[in-house]
Design a protein around this motif. Structure first.
Motif, PDB file in Angstrom:
ATOM      1  N   LYS A  36      -6.958  48.458   8.852  1.00  0.00           N
ATOM      2  CA  LYS A  36      -6.013  49.427   8.627  1.00  0.00           C
ATOM      3  C   LYS A  36      -5.731  50.264   9.896  1.00  0.00           C
ATOM      4  O   LYS A  36      -6.541  50.016  10.902  1.00  0.00           O
ATOM      5  CB  LYS A  36      -6.913  51.126   7.885  1.00  0.00           C
ATOM      6  CG  LYS A  36      -7.228  49.918   6.260  1.00  0.00           C
ATOM      7  CD  LYS A  36      -7.912  51.050   5.464  1.00  0.00           C
ATOM      8  CE  LYS A  36      -7.722  50.702   4.426  1.00  0.00           C
ATOM      9  NZ  LYS A  36      -9.067  51.457   3.530  1.00  0.00           N
ATOM     10  N   PHE A  38      -2.862  53.136  12.491  1.00  0.00           N
ATOM     11  CA  PHE A  38      -2.273  53.957  12.727  1.00  0.00           C
ATOM     12  C   PHE A  38      -0.935  52.765  13.204  1.00  0.00           C
ATOM     13  O   PHE A  38       0.771  53.180  12.591  1.00  0.00           O
ATOM     14  CB  PHE A  38      -2.417  54.675  14.131  1.00  0.00           C
ATOM     15  CG  PHE A  38      -0.668  55.383  14.608  1.00  0.00           C
ATOM     16  CD1 PHE A  38       0.230  56.752  13.980  1.00  0.00           C
ATOM     17  CD2 PHE A  38      -0.276  54.753  15.317  1.00  0.00           C
ATOM     18  CE1 PHE A  38       1.263  56.623  14.579  1.00  0.00           C
ATOM     19  CE2 PHE A  38       1.528  55.613  15.524  1.00  0.00           C
ATOM     20  CZ  PHE A  38       1.585  56.266  14.943  1.00  0.00           C
ATOM     21  N   LYS A  40      -0.654  49.811  12.160  1.00  0.00           N
ATOM     22  CA  LYS A  40      -0.211  49.045  11.075  1.00  0.00           C
ATOM     23  C   LYS A  40       0.629  49.736   9.843  1.00  0.00           C
ATOM     24  O   LYS A  40       1.026  49.149   9.693  1.00  0.00           O
ATOM     25  CB  LYS A  40      -1.615  49.103  10.387  1.00  0.00           C
ATOM     26  CG  LYS A  40      -0.986  47.909   9.690  1.00  0.00           C
ATOM     27  CD  LYS A  40      -2.674  47.570   8.223  1.00  0.00           C
ATOM     28  CE  LYS A  40      -2.759  46.862   7.170  1.00  0.00           C
ATOM     29  NZ  LYS A  40      -3.328  46.199   6.130  1.00  0.00           N
ATOM     30  N   ASN A  41       0.377  51.242   9.897  1.00  0.00           N
ATOM     31  CA  ASN A  41       1.774  51.868   8.862  1.00  0.00           C
ATOM     32  C   ASN A  41       3.013  52.259   9.552  1.00  0.00           C
ATOM     33  O   ASN A  41       3.094  51.722   9.111  1.00  0.00           O
ATOM     34  CB  ASN A  41       0.730  53.603   8.772  1.00  0.00           C
ATOM     35  CG  ASN A  41      -0.380  53.369   8.726  1.00  0.00           C
ATOM     36  OD1 ASN A  41      -0.913  52.325   7.331  1.00  0.00           O
ATOM     37  ND2 ASN A  41      -1.675  54.307   8.469  1.00  0.00           N
ATOM     38  N   ILE A  44       4.283  48.387   8.764  1.00  0.00           N
ATOM     39  CA  ILE A  44       4.397  48.701   7.146  1.00  0.00           C
ATOM     40  C   ILE A  44       5.568  49.407   7.261  1.00  0.00           C
ATOM     41  O   ILE A  44       6.770  48.473   6.775  1.00  0.00           O
ATOM     42  CB  ILE A  44       3.598  48.789   6.800  1.00  0.00           C
ATOM     43  CG1 ILE A  44       2.713  47.577   7.040  1.00  0.00           C
ATOM     44  CG2 ILE A  44       4.114  49.270   5.481  1.00  0.00           C
ATOM     45  CD1 ILE A  44       1.090  48.649   6.417  1.00  0.00           C
ATOM     46  N   ILE A  45       5.814  50.386   7.958  1.00  0.00           N
ATOM     47  CA  ILE A  45       7.004  51.240   7.251  1.00  0.00           C
ATOM     48  C   ILE A  45       8.526  50.999   8.696  1.00  0.00           C
ATOM     49  O   ILE A  45       9.469  50.399   7.750  1.00  0.00           O
ATOM     50  CB  ILE A  45       7.195  52.885   8.003  1.00  0.00           C
ATOM     51  CG1 ILE A  45       5.766  53.679   7.157  1.00  0.00           C
ATOM     52  CG2 ILE A  45       8.312  52.944   8.169  1.00  0.00           C
ATOM     53  CD1 ILE A  45       5.634  54.641   7.550  1.00  0.00           C
ATOM     54  N   ASP A 302      -5.599  49.281  16.370  1.00  0.00           N
ATOM     55  CA  ASP A 302      -6.003  50.452  15.283  1.00  0.00           C
ATOM     56  C   ASP A 302      -7.857  49.245  14.904  1.00  0.00           C
ATOM     57  O   ASP A 302      -8.449  49.988  14.767  1.00  0.00           O
ATOM     58  CB  ASP A 302      -4.982  49.452  14.453  1.00  0.00           C
ATOM     59  CG  ASP A 302      -4.069  50.338  14.231  1.00  0.00           C
ATOM     60  OD1 ASP A 302      -3.825  50.931  14.636  1.00  0.00           O
ATOM     61  OD2 ASP A 302      -3.061  49.462  13.330  1.00  0.00           O
TER      62      ASP A 302
END
Ligand code: SF4
Ligand code: SF4
Length: 473
Positions: A36, A38, A40-41, A44-45, A302
Protein backbone atom coordinates in the motif's frame (compact mmCIF):
# COMPACT_ATOMS: atom_id res chain seq x y z
CA UNK A 1 27.94 -20.62 -23.29
CA UNK A 2 27.76 -16.87 -24.04
CA UNK A 3 28.36 -14.96 -20.88
CA UNK A 4 29.07 -11.26 -20.71
CA UNK A 5 29.85 -9.10 -17.72
CA UNK A 6 27.14 -6.53 -17.17
CA UNK A 7 28.10 -4.36 -14.27
CA UNK A 8 30.39 -4.06 -11.36
CA UNK A 9 28.37 -4.64 -8.27
CA UNK A 10 29.35 -2.20 -5.57
CA UNK A 11 30.97 -4.36 -2.89
CA UNK A 12 28.21 -3.80 -0.39
CA UNK A 13 28.90 -7.02 1.39
CA UNK A 14 32.58 -6.88 0.88
CA UNK A 15 32.98 -9.48 -1.86
CA UNK A 16 33.22 -7.17 -4.92
CA UNK A 17 31.78 -9.84 -7.22
CA UNK A 18 31.42 -9.20 -10.91
CA UNK A 19 27.87 -10.11 -11.91
CA UNK A 20 27.35 -12.01 -15.14
CA UNK A 21 24.27 -13.26 -16.90
CA UNK A 22 23.46 -15.88 -19.45
CA UNK A 23 22.17 -14.44 -22.72
CA UNK A 24 19.86 -17.45 -23.10
CA UNK A 25 18.86 -17.67 -19.46
CA UNK A 26 15.30 -18.73 -18.71
CA UNK A 27 13.16 -15.83 -17.56
CA UNK A 28 12.54 -15.91 -13.84
CA UNK A 29 8.89 -15.45 -12.94
CA UNK A 30 8.28 -12.31 -10.88
CA UNK A 31 5.93 -12.70 -7.94
CA UNK A 32 4.87 -9.15 -7.11
CA UNK A 33 4.03 -8.63 -3.45
CA UNK A 34 0.94 -6.69 -2.33
CA UNK A 35 1.69 -3.30 -0.82
CA UNK A 36 0.00 0.00 0.00
CA UNK A 37 1.10 3.59 -0.26
CA UNK A 38 0.83 7.04 -1.75
CA UNK A 39 2.31 6.25 -5.15
CA UNK A 40 0.16 3.15 -5.45
CA UNK A 41 -2.96 5.27 -4.85
CA UNK A 42 -1.73 7.77 -7.43
CA UNK A 43 -1.16 4.94 -9.92
CA UNK A 44 -4.61 3.46 -9.22
CA UNK A 45 -6.27 6.83 -9.85
CA UNK A 46 -4.34 7.50 -13.07
CA UNK A 47 -4.93 3.91 -14.25
CA UNK A 48 -8.64 4.08 -13.40
CA UNK A 49 -9.04 7.33 -15.36
CA UNK A 50 -7.30 5.78 -18.33
CA UNK A 51 -9.33 2.57 -18.21
CA UNK A 52 -12.56 4.54 -17.82
CA UNK A 53 -11.73 6.59 -20.89
CA UNK A 54 -10.66 3.55 -22.90
CA UNK A 55 -13.74 1.45 -22.10
CA UNK A 56 -16.17 4.39 -21.93
CA UNK A 57 -15.43 6.55 -25.00
CA UNK A 58 -16.87 4.13 -27.58
CA UNK A 59 -20.20 4.15 -25.69
CA UNK A 60 -20.53 7.95 -25.61
CA UNK A 61 -22.91 9.55 -28.11
CA UNK A 62 -22.44 12.97 -29.70
CA UNK A 63 -25.03 14.54 -32.02
CA UNK A 64 -26.76 11.17 -32.38
CA UNK A 65 -23.67 9.20 -33.38
CA UNK A 66 -20.74 7.50 -31.62
CA UNK A 67 -18.58 10.27 -30.14
CA UNK A 68 -15.27 8.63 -31.08
CA UNK A 69 -15.39 6.46 -34.18
CA UNK A 70 -12.62 5.81 -36.69
CA UNK A 71 -14.69 4.81 -39.69
CA UNK A 72 -12.04 3.27 -41.96
CA UNK A 73 -14.36 2.10 -44.80
CA UNK A 74 -15.75 5.67 -45.10
CA UNK A 75 -12.30 7.18 -44.40
CA UNK A 76 -13.80 9.50 -41.78
CA UNK A 77 -12.68 9.91 -38.17
CA UNK A 78 -15.32 11.28 -35.83
CA UNK A 79 -14.04 12.80 -32.60
CA UNK A 80 -16.55 14.59 -30.34
CA UNK A 81 -18.51 16.35 -33.07
CA UNK A 82 -15.55 16.94 -35.40
CA UNK A 83 -15.01 14.85 -38.51
CA UNK A 84 -11.50 14.39 -39.84
CA UNK A 85 -10.73 13.13 -43.32
CA UNK A 86 -7.52 11.67 -44.75
CA UNK A 87 -6.79 15.21 -46.01
CA UNK A 88 -6.49 16.24 -42.33
CA UNK A 89 -3.60 13.84 -41.85
CA UNK A 90 -1.32 16.82 -41.21
CA UNK A 91 -3.24 17.55 -38.00
CA UNK A 92 -2.66 14.00 -36.81
CA UNK A 93 1.06 14.35 -37.56
CA UNK A 94 1.12 17.58 -35.54
CA UNK A 95 -0.67 15.89 -32.67
CA UNK A 96 1.83 13.02 -32.62
CA UNK A 97 4.77 15.45 -32.66
CA UNK A 98 3.21 17.40 -29.75
CA UNK A 99 2.69 14.17 -27.80
CA UNK A 100 6.31 13.15 -28.46
CA UNK A 101 7.57 16.54 -27.21
CA UNK A 102 5.31 16.29 -24.15
CA UNK A 103 6.89 12.93 -23.42
CA UNK A 104 10.41 14.40 -23.81
CA UNK A 105 9.51 17.32 -21.55
CA UNK A 106 8.05 15.09 -18.84
CA UNK A 107 11.03 12.70 -19.09
CA UNK A 108 13.60 15.46 -18.69
CA UNK A 109 11.68 16.80 -15.70
CA UNK A 110 10.52 13.68 -13.87
CA UNK A 111 11.95 10.61 -15.61
CA UNK A 112 9.68 7.77 -16.66
CA UNK A 113 6.40 9.12 -15.26
CA UNK A 114 4.62 7.90 -18.40
CA UNK A 115 5.83 4.29 -17.88
CA UNK A 116 4.99 4.23 -14.21
CA UNK A 117 1.53 5.74 -14.27
CA UNK A 118 0.00 5.90 -17.73
CA UNK A 119 1.57 3.43 -20.19
CA UNK A 120 -1.15 0.98 -21.31
CA UNK A 121 1.29 -1.94 -21.08
CA UNK A 122 1.73 -1.35 -17.36
CA UNK A 123 -1.85 -0.25 -16.63
CA UNK A 124 -3.00 -3.62 -17.97
CA UNK A 125 -0.12 -5.48 -16.32
CA UNK A 126 -1.16 -4.11 -12.91
CA UNK A 127 -4.76 -5.10 -13.68
CA UNK A 128 -3.62 -8.64 -14.46
CA UNK A 129 -1.44 -8.73 -11.31
CA UNK A 130 -4.54 -7.75 -9.33
CA UNK A 131 -6.49 -10.62 -10.98
CA UNK A 132 -3.62 -12.97 -10.07
CA UNK A 133 -3.72 -11.92 -6.43
CA UNK A 134 -7.52 -12.21 -6.24
CA UNK A 135 -7.47 -15.78 -7.55
CA UNK A 136 -4.16 -17.21 -6.29
CA UNK A 137 -3.37 -15.10 -3.24
CA UNK A 138 -0.41 -12.89 -2.41
CA UNK A 139 3.25 -13.47 -3.28
CA UNK A 140 4.14 -16.26 -0.85
CA UNK A 141 0.92 -18.16 -1.58
CA UNK A 142 1.55 -17.92 -5.30
CA UNK A 143 5.12 -19.18 -4.93
CA UNK A 144 3.88 -22.13 -2.85
CA UNK A 145 1.06 -22.80 -5.32
CA UNK A 146 3.45 -22.89 -8.28
CA UNK A 147 5.80 -25.25 -6.44
CA UNK A 148 3.01 -27.59 -5.36
CA UNK A 149 1.87 -30.61 -7.36
CA UNK A 150 -1.42 -30.39 -9.25
CA UNK A 151 -4.46 -30.58 -7.00
CA UNK A 152 -8.11 -29.63 -7.25
CA UNK A 153 -7.43 -26.34 -5.43
CA UNK A 154 -4.51 -25.49 -7.73
CA UNK A 155 -6.52 -26.32 -10.86
CA UNK A 156 -9.46 -24.19 -9.70
CA UNK A 157 -7.25 -21.21 -8.80
CA UNK A 158 -5.21 -21.37 -12.00
CA UNK A 159 -8.38 -21.84 -14.07
CA UNK A 160 -10.06 -18.86 -12.37
CA UNK A 161 -6.99 -16.68 -12.99
CA UNK A 162 -6.82 -17.49 -16.69
CA UNK A 163 -10.58 -17.06 -17.04
CA UNK A 164 -10.40 -13.62 -15.39
CA UNK A 165 -7.43 -12.67 -17.59
CA UNK A 166 -9.33 -13.77 -20.69
CA UNK A 167 -12.44 -11.82 -19.66
CA UNK A 168 -10.41 -8.63 -19.15
CA UNK A 169 -8.59 -9.25 -22.45
CA UNK A 170 -11.87 -9.86 -24.32
CA UNK A 171 -13.49 -6.74 -22.82
CA UNK A 172 -10.43 -4.73 -23.88
CA UNK A 173 -10.58 -6.17 -27.40
CA UNK A 174 -14.29 -5.31 -27.71
CA UNK A 175 -13.62 -1.74 -26.57
CA UNK A 176 -10.69 -1.42 -28.98
CA UNK A 177 -12.57 -2.78 -32.01
CA UNK A 178 -15.50 -0.57 -30.93
CA UNK A 179 -13.42 2.48 -31.90
CA UNK A 180 -13.46 1.25 -35.51
CA UNK A 181 -16.84 -0.47 -35.77
CA UNK A 182 -19.91 1.08 -34.02
CA UNK A 183 -19.89 -0.58 -30.60
CA UNK A 184 -23.67 -0.47 -30.15
CA UNK A 185 -23.94 -2.79 -33.17
CA UNK A 186 -20.74 -4.73 -32.47
CA UNK A 187 -21.76 -6.03 -29.04
CA UNK A 188 -25.27 -7.32 -29.99
CA UNK A 189 -23.81 -8.82 -33.17
CA UNK A 190 -21.12 -10.55 -31.11
CA UNK A 191 -23.66 -12.25 -28.87
CA UNK A 192 -25.92 -13.21 -31.78
CA UNK A 193 -22.92 -14.59 -33.76
CA UNK A 194 -23.47 -12.17 -36.63
CA UNK A 195 -20.06 -10.52 -36.72
CA UNK A 196 -18.21 -10.00 -39.98
CA UNK A 197 -14.90 -11.84 -40.59
CA UNK A 198 -12.62 -8.83 -40.02
CA UNK A 199 -14.34 -7.96 -36.73
CA UNK A 200 -13.95 -11.59 -35.58
CA UNK A 201 -10.28 -11.55 -36.58
CA UNK A 202 -9.44 -8.31 -34.77
CA UNK A 203 -11.42 -9.30 -31.65
CA UNK A 204 -9.50 -12.58 -31.49
CA UNK A 205 -6.20 -10.85 -32.22
CA UNK A 206 -6.57 -8.19 -29.51
CA UNK A 207 -7.85 -10.68 -26.96
CA UNK A 208 -4.77 -12.87 -27.50
CA UNK A 209 -2.45 -9.82 -27.63
CA UNK A 210 -3.77 -8.38 -24.34
CA UNK A 211 -3.76 -11.77 -22.61
CA UNK A 212 -0.20 -12.45 -23.80
CA UNK A 213 1.26 -8.99 -23.16
CA UNK A 214 -0.24 -8.29 -19.73
CA UNK A 215 -0.49 -11.89 -18.50
CA UNK A 216 2.72 -13.49 -19.73
CA UNK A 217 5.19 -11.04 -21.28
CA UNK A 218 4.69 -8.14 -18.85
CA UNK A 219 8.04 -6.44 -18.08
CA UNK A 220 9.66 -8.16 -21.08
CA UNK A 221 7.65 -5.87 -23.38
CA UNK A 222 9.28 -2.88 -21.63
CA UNK A 223 12.75 -4.36 -21.47
CA UNK A 224 13.04 -5.93 -24.93
CA UNK A 225 10.39 -4.35 -27.15
CA UNK A 226 9.77 -0.76 -26.06
CA UNK A 227 12.04 1.76 -27.84
CA UNK A 228 11.30 4.47 -25.25
CA UNK A 229 12.94 2.37 -22.52
CA UNK A 230 16.13 2.36 -24.60
CA UNK A 231 16.43 6.04 -25.42
CA UNK A 232 14.88 7.69 -22.37
CA UNK A 233 18.14 7.60 -20.44
CA UNK A 234 19.75 10.04 -22.91
CA UNK A 235 17.14 12.60 -21.83
CA UNK A 236 18.04 12.27 -18.17
CA UNK A 237 20.39 14.75 -16.57
CA UNK A 238 21.58 15.13 -13.01
CA UNK A 239 18.54 17.24 -12.14
CA UNK A 240 15.95 14.78 -13.48
CA UNK A 241 13.68 13.32 -10.84
CA UNK A 242 14.47 9.63 -10.48
CA UNK A 243 13.57 6.98 -7.96
CA UNK A 244 16.69 6.18 -6.06
CA UNK A 245 18.03 4.45 -2.99
CA UNK A 246 19.96 6.74 -0.64
CA UNK A 247 23.09 4.67 -0.36
CA UNK A 248 24.81 7.02 2.08
CA UNK A 249 21.92 6.68 4.47
CA UNK A 250 21.10 3.01 3.87
CA UNK A 251 24.53 1.35 3.99
CA UNK A 252 25.77 -0.72 5.57
CA UNK A 253 22.55 -2.69 5.26
CA UNK A 254 21.65 -5.47 7.64
CA UNK A 255 18.98 -6.89 9.90
CA UNK A 256 18.59 -5.66 13.44
CA UNK A 257 16.08 -5.65 16.28
CA UNK A 258 13.56 -2.82 16.35
CA UNK A 259 14.79 -0.11 18.71
CA UNK A 260 18.39 -1.40 18.66
CA UNK A 261 21.25 1.09 18.43
CA UNK A 262 22.09 -0.02 14.89
CA UNK A 263 24.43 2.91 14.28
CA UNK A 264 26.62 1.58 17.05
CA UNK A 265 26.70 -1.71 15.12
CA UNK A 266 27.91 0.17 12.04
CA UNK A 267 24.62 -0.29 10.21
CA UNK A 268 22.69 2.15 8.04
CA UNK A 269 18.91 2.53 7.76
CA UNK A 270 18.37 -0.36 5.29
CA UNK A 271 17.27 -3.41 7.24
CA UNK A 272 17.78 -5.59 4.14
CA UNK A 273 14.20 -6.86 4.30
CA UNK A 274 13.97 -7.16 0.49
CA UNK A 275 10.52 -5.59 0.39
CA UNK A 276 11.57 -3.07 -2.27
CA UNK A 277 12.58 -6.00 -4.49
CA UNK A 278 9.49 -8.11 -3.77
CA UNK A 279 7.08 -5.35 -4.87
CA UNK A 280 9.04 -4.47 -8.01
CA UNK A 281 7.09 -5.48 -11.14
CA UNK A 282 10.28 -5.72 -13.21
CA UNK A 283 12.16 -7.72 -10.59
CA UNK A 284 15.13 -5.41 -10.01
CA UNK A 285 16.82 -4.22 -6.83
CA UNK A 286 16.70 -0.40 -6.71
CA UNK A 287 19.64 -0.54 -4.29
CA UNK A 288 21.87 -1.48 -7.26
CA UNK A 289 21.39 2.04 -8.66
CA UNK A 290 19.43 3.46 -11.58
CA UNK A 291 18.66 0.71 -14.10
CA UNK A 292 17.00 1.00 -17.51
CA UNK A 293 14.51 -1.74 -16.54
CA UNK A 294 13.03 0.53 -13.86
CA UNK A 295 9.63 1.84 -14.98
CA UNK A 296 9.46 4.36 -12.12
CA UNK A 297 6.24 2.94 -10.68
CA UNK A 298 7.09 4.04 -7.13
CA UNK A 299 6.28 0.62 -5.63
CA UNK A 300 9.69 0.39 -3.95
CA UNK A 301 9.20 3.88 -2.46
CA UNK A 302 5.88 2.86 -0.89
CA UNK A 303 7.25 -0.49 0.31
CA UNK A 304 10.32 1.07 1.90
CA UNK A 305 8.38 3.95 3.49
CA UNK A 306 6.14 1.35 5.12
CA UNK A 307 9.19 -0.41 6.57
CA UNK A 308 10.69 2.91 7.73
CA UNK A 309 7.40 3.70 9.53
CA UNK A 310 7.43 0.34 11.26
CA UNK A 311 11.04 0.75 12.33
CA UNK A 312 10.45 4.33 13.49
CA UNK A 313 12.99 5.71 10.97
CA UNK A 314 12.39 8.75 8.76
CA UNK A 315 10.76 8.00 5.40
CA UNK A 316 12.57 8.47 2.10
CA UNK A 317 15.39 5.89 2.13
CA UNK A 318 14.07 5.08 -1.35
CA UNK A 319 12.51 8.20 -2.84
CA UNK A 320 12.03 10.53 -5.75
CA UNK A 321 15.20 12.56 -5.88
CA UNK A 322 17.89 13.78 -8.26
CA UNK A 323 21.51 12.78 -8.69
CA UNK A 324 22.55 16.27 -7.59
CA UNK A 325 20.46 15.97 -4.44
CA UNK A 326 21.98 12.59 -3.62
CA UNK A 327 25.43 14.13 -3.97
CA UNK A 328 24.41 16.93 -1.59
CA UNK A 329 24.33 19.51 -4.39
CA UNK A 330 21.58 21.94 -5.38
CA UNK A 331 18.92 20.69 -7.80
CA UNK A 332 18.05 23.06 -10.65
CA UNK A 333 14.44 22.55 -11.62
CA UNK A 334 14.52 25.26 -14.31
CA UNK A 335 17.27 24.46 -16.76
CA UNK A 336 17.85 25.40 -20.43
CA UNK A 337 16.83 22.05 -21.95
CA UNK A 338 13.61 21.95 -19.96
CA UNK A 339 12.77 25.56 -20.83
CA UNK A 340 13.56 24.81 -24.50
CA UNK A 341 11.16 21.85 -24.58
CA UNK A 342 8.52 23.91 -22.79
CA UNK A 343 8.75 26.84 -25.22
CA UNK A 344 8.67 24.48 -28.23
CA UNK A 345 5.70 22.69 -26.71
CA UNK A 346 3.73 25.89 -26.11
CA UNK A 347 4.47 27.13 -29.64
CA UNK A 348 3.42 23.83 -31.24
CA UNK A 349 0.35 23.49 -29.09
CA UNK A 350 -0.77 27.07 -29.88
CA UNK A 351 -0.30 26.48 -33.61
CA UNK A 352 -2.21 23.20 -33.38
CA UNK A 353 -5.06 24.74 -31.37
CA UNK A 354 -5.32 27.66 -33.80
CA UNK A 355 -5.35 25.33 -36.83
CA UNK A 356 -8.02 23.18 -35.20
CA UNK A 357 -10.10 26.19 -34.20
CA UNK A 358 -9.91 27.88 -37.60
CA UNK A 359 -10.37 24.64 -39.54
CA UNK A 360 -13.27 24.92 -42.00
CA UNK A 361 -15.28 21.69 -42.25
CA UNK A 362 -15.52 22.02 -46.01
CA UNK A 363 -13.10 20.86 -48.68
CA UNK A 364 -13.22 22.07 -52.27
CA UNK A 365 -11.04 20.72 -55.09
CA UNK A 366 -11.41 22.04 -58.63
CA UNK A 367 -10.49 19.96 -61.63
CA UNK A 368 -10.45 21.68 -65.01
CA UNK A 369 -11.77 19.72 -67.98
CA UNK A 370 -8.58 18.45 -69.55
CA UNK A 371 -10.23 17.42 -72.83
CA UNK A 372 -10.48 20.94 -74.30
CA UNK A 373 -8.94 24.25 -73.30
CA UNK A 374 -12.22 26.01 -74.14
CA UNK A 375 -15.23 25.74 -76.44
CA UNK A 376 -17.37 28.34 -78.17
CA UNK A 377 -21.11 28.06 -77.64
CA UNK A 378 -23.58 28.46 -80.59
CA UNK A 379 -24.27 31.98 -79.28
CA UNK A 380 -20.55 32.84 -79.51
CA UNK A 381 -19.66 32.74 -75.77
CA UNK A 382 -16.39 31.20 -74.54
CA UNK A 383 -17.07 28.20 -72.29
CA UNK A 384 -14.79 26.48 -69.75
CA UNK A 385 -15.87 23.31 -67.91
CA UNK A 386 -14.77 22.25 -64.40
CA UNK A 387 -15.64 19.59 -61.86
CA UNK A 388 -15.93 20.79 -58.27
CA UNK A 389 -15.27 18.10 -55.67
CA UNK A 390 -17.07 19.43 -52.59
CA UNK A 391 -16.71 17.50 -49.32
CA UNK A 392 -19.07 18.33 -46.46
CA UNK A 393 -16.79 17.47 -43.51
CA UNK A 394 -19.40 18.32 -40.91
CA UNK A 395 -21.78 15.98 -39.12
CA UNK A 396 -24.78 18.07 -40.39
CA UNK A 397 -26.30 18.35 -43.89
CA UNK A 398 -25.70 21.69 -45.60
CA UNK A 399 -26.87 23.70 -48.61
CA UNK A 400 -23.98 25.44 -50.35
CA UNK A 401 -23.95 28.42 -52.70
CA UNK A 402 -21.28 28.53 -55.43
CA UNK A 403 -20.09 31.83 -56.89
CA UNK A 404 -17.27 32.82 -59.24
CA UNK A 405 -15.27 36.00 -59.75
CA UNK A 406 -12.22 37.22 -61.62
CA UNK A 407 -13.57 38.31 -65.03
CA UNK A 408 -16.18 41.00 -65.71
CA UNK A 409 -19.11 39.51 -67.55
CA UNK A 410 -18.39 35.89 -66.45
CA UNK A 411 -21.56 33.89 -65.72
CA UNK A 412 -22.06 30.61 -63.94
CA UNK A 413 -24.33 28.53 -66.14
CA UNK A 414 -24.88 25.60 -63.74
CA UNK A 415 -27.28 25.66 -60.75
CA UNK A 416 -25.39 27.67 -58.08
CA UNK A 417 -27.00 25.98 -55.04
CA UNK A 418 -26.33 22.34 -54.05
CA UNK A 419 -27.34 20.16 -51.10
CA UNK A 420 -24.69 17.87 -49.62
CA UNK A 421 -25.40 15.43 -46.81
CA UNK A 422 -23.15 15.18 -43.73
CA UNK A 423 -19.87 13.48 -44.53
CA UNK A 424 -20.62 13.26 -48.26
CA UNK A 425 -18.38 14.14 -51.21
CA UNK A 426 -20.10 15.57 -54.29
CA UNK A 427 -18.63 15.75 -57.82
CA UNK A 428 -20.36 18.78 -59.31
CA UNK A 429 -19.84 19.84 -62.97
CA UNK A 430 -19.68 23.59 -63.55
CA UNK A 431 -19.81 25.55 -66.83
CA UNK A 432 -18.63 29.16 -67.07
CA UNK A 433 -19.39 31.54 -69.95
CA UNK A 434 -17.59 34.76 -70.87
CA UNK A 435 -18.31 37.00 -73.88
CA UNK A 436 -15.15 37.13 -76.07
CA UNK A 437 -15.25 40.95 -75.91
CA UNK A 438 -14.51 40.73 -72.14
CA UNK A 439 -11.32 38.71 -72.68
CA UNK A 440 -8.25 40.87 -73.11
CA UNK A 441 -5.74 38.05 -72.65
CA UNK A 442 -5.77 34.27 -73.25
CA UNK A 443 -6.01 33.21 -69.60
CA UNK A 444 -7.20 34.59 -66.30
CA UNK A 445 -6.94 33.64 -62.65
CA UNK A 446 -10.48 33.15 -61.37
CA UNK A 447 -11.90 32.37 -57.91
CA UNK A 448 -14.56 29.85 -56.96
CA UNK A 449 -16.26 30.44 -53.60
CA UNK A 450 -18.36 27.78 -51.92
CA UNK A 451 -20.31 28.92 -48.86
CA UNK A 452 -22.81 27.18 -46.61
CA UNK A 453 -26.13 29.05 -46.88
CA UNK A 454 -27.00 28.47 -43.20
CA UNK A 455 -23.48 29.09 -41.79
CA UNK A 456 -21.47 31.74 -43.61
CA UNK A 457 -18.36 30.94 -41.55
CA UNK A 458 -18.17 27.70 -43.55
CA UNK A 459 -16.66 29.22 -46.66
CA UNK A 460 -13.83 28.16 -48.93
CA UNK A 461 -12.34 30.06 -51.88
CA UNK A 462 -10.16 28.25 -54.41
CA UNK A 463 -8.32 29.56 -57.46
CA UNK A 464 -8.23 28.14 -60.96
CA UNK A 465 -7.78 29.41 -64.52
CA UNK A 466 -10.14 30.46 -67.27
CA UNK A 467 -8.72 29.97 -70.75
CA UNK A 468 -9.98 31.61 -73.92
CA UNK A 469 -8.72 32.44 -77.44
CA UNK A 470 -5.92 34.96 -77.91
CA UNK A 471 -7.62 38.33 -78.52
CA UNK A 472 -7.52 39.44 -82.17
CA UNK A 473 -5.93 42.83 -82.72
S1 SF4 B 1 12.58 -1.88 1.54
FE1 SF4 B 1 13.95 -0.33 2.34
S2 SF4 B 1 14.78 -1.28 4.17
FE2 SF4 B 1 13.89 -2.95 3.00
S3 SF4 B 1 15.57 -3.70 1.74
FE3 SF4 B 1 14.53 -2.16 0.53
S4 SF4 B 1 15.67 -0.29 0.92
FE4 SF4 B 1 16.24 -1.72 2.56
S1 SF4 C 1 12.80 -0.25 -9.02
FE1 SF4 C 1 11.07 0.65 -7.89
S2 SF4 C 1 10.25 2.22 -9.25
FE2 SF4 C 1 11.60 0.92 -10.48
S3 SF4 C 1 10.20 -0.57 -11.39
FE3 SF4 C 1 11.01 -1.49 -9.50
S4 SF4 C 1 9.52 -0.94 -7.95
FE4 SF4 C 1 9.09 0.37 -9.70
Amino acid sequence: MNQIPVKDVTPKKGNGDKETFDLYAKREHIYVKYYKGFFKNFRIISGAIMLLMFYGFPWLQWDGRQAVLFDLPERQFHVFGMTFWPQDFMLLSWLLIILAFTLFFVTVFAGRLWCGYACPQFVWTWLFIWAERVTEGDRNKRIRLDKSTMSKDKAVRKGAKHLLWLLIAAASAIAFVGYFSPIRELVPNLFSFELGPWEMWWLAFFTVATYGNAGWLREQVCIYMCPYARFQSVMFDQDTLIISYDEKRGEKRGSRKKGADYKAQGLGDCIDCGNCVHVCPVGIDIRDGLQYECVACGACVDACDDIMDRMGYPRGLVRYTTEHQLEGKKTHLLRPRLIGYFVALIAMFSAFAYTLYSRVPLEVDIIRDRGQLYTTTPSGLIENVYTLKIANKEQNDHTYRISVSGIDGMTLVSEPVVDIAAGELLDYPIRLHVPPSDLEKPNYDIQFTVEAVDATSIRVTEENRFIGPAPSR
